[in-house]
Design an enzyme around this catalytic site. Sequence first.
Site, short mmCIF file in Angstrom:
data_model
loop_
_atom_site.label_atom_id
_atom_site.label_comp_id
_atom_site.label_asym_id
_atom_site.label_seq_id
_atom_site.Cartn_x
_atom_site.Cartn_y
_atom_site.Cartn_z
N ASP A 65 0.85 -1.35 0.12
CA ASP A 65 0.15 -0.04 -0.13
C ASP A 65 0.79 1.07 0.04
O ASP A 65 2.00 1.30 0.46
CB ASP A 65 -0.92 0.00 1.34
N GLU A 90 0.77 5.97 0.42
CA GLU A 90 -0.07 7.08 0.77
C GLU A 90 0.76 8.06 -0.12
O GLU A 90 1.94 8.03 -0.45
CB GLU A 90 0.22 7.36 1.97
N HIS A 98 -5.74 6.32 7.23
CA HIS A 98 -5.01 5.67 6.49
C HIS A 98 -3.49 5.49 6.78
O HIS A 98 -2.89 6.67 6.96
CB HIS A 98 -5.38 5.90 4.87
N ASP A 149 -2.30 -0.48 6.64
CA ASP A 149 -3.57 -1.10 5.41
C ASP A 149 -3.04 -2.22 4.82
O ASP A 149 -3.63 -3.09 4.50
CB ASP A 149 -3.59 0.05 4.45
#
Length: 240
Positions: free
Chosen positions: A7, A9, A153, A158
């Site tokens: 994942d 960001e 998040h 995650d």
Amino acid sequence: MRQIVLDTETTGIDPNDGHRIIEIGCVELLDRKLTGRHFHYYINPQREVEAGAIEVHGITNEMLADKPLFAAVAEEFLDFVRGAELVIHNAPFDIGFLDMELALLPGKQPRLRDICGVIDTLVMARQKHPGQRNSLDALCQRYYVDNSQRDLHGALLDAEILADVYLIMTGGQTNLALAGEENDSEGGAGTGIRRVDDNRPALKVVRASEAELAAHQEQLQIIDKASGGNCLWLNVGEGD
């Protein structure tokens, strides 16, 4: 089979608008079990993080000021994922950003799909649950995966949660060891998921007493009489 649940960001939603990656989190699965190996960095994007993005992940410009550039961690990242199958929720988003970051590096850099397989769990979820919400939070609720620590998040958390969701969604059992239990240099691996210990003692088996078995048999005879001789439980075991 080696898989990497991944994942990211970012500073915004579109790499074509100059947005950059600010966090990468990966956990390793080997033969469908979490190994405890992980890759995690916060990254200085060399640009401002949009206010709307900060509301989603809580990562501010001040937090990223002293973090390494993507170029400084790129080789380590590629070594970690090379040859593995990437498991990503909404893969085009993360792959698009990562390929863009790699393209900005000097020299000829690979595209991720050239060195890794990719599984998109969002596509998988939409096929399994058409017409339903298939966000990561929705899947956690559907599959009873604990995401209570996911107020904002975060890439590593995650990835850990997605690993649980993916293993359950594909019919396997999650390994009960927590990937990323040890703190890494960026301090991002301390948040985890509560899992049940598979080394817990076996459940105690309580067997029926002779009196209880006799009472049970008597009750079956009553049912058999009332049903005209059609009590199926009396015939269990016959003909085996």
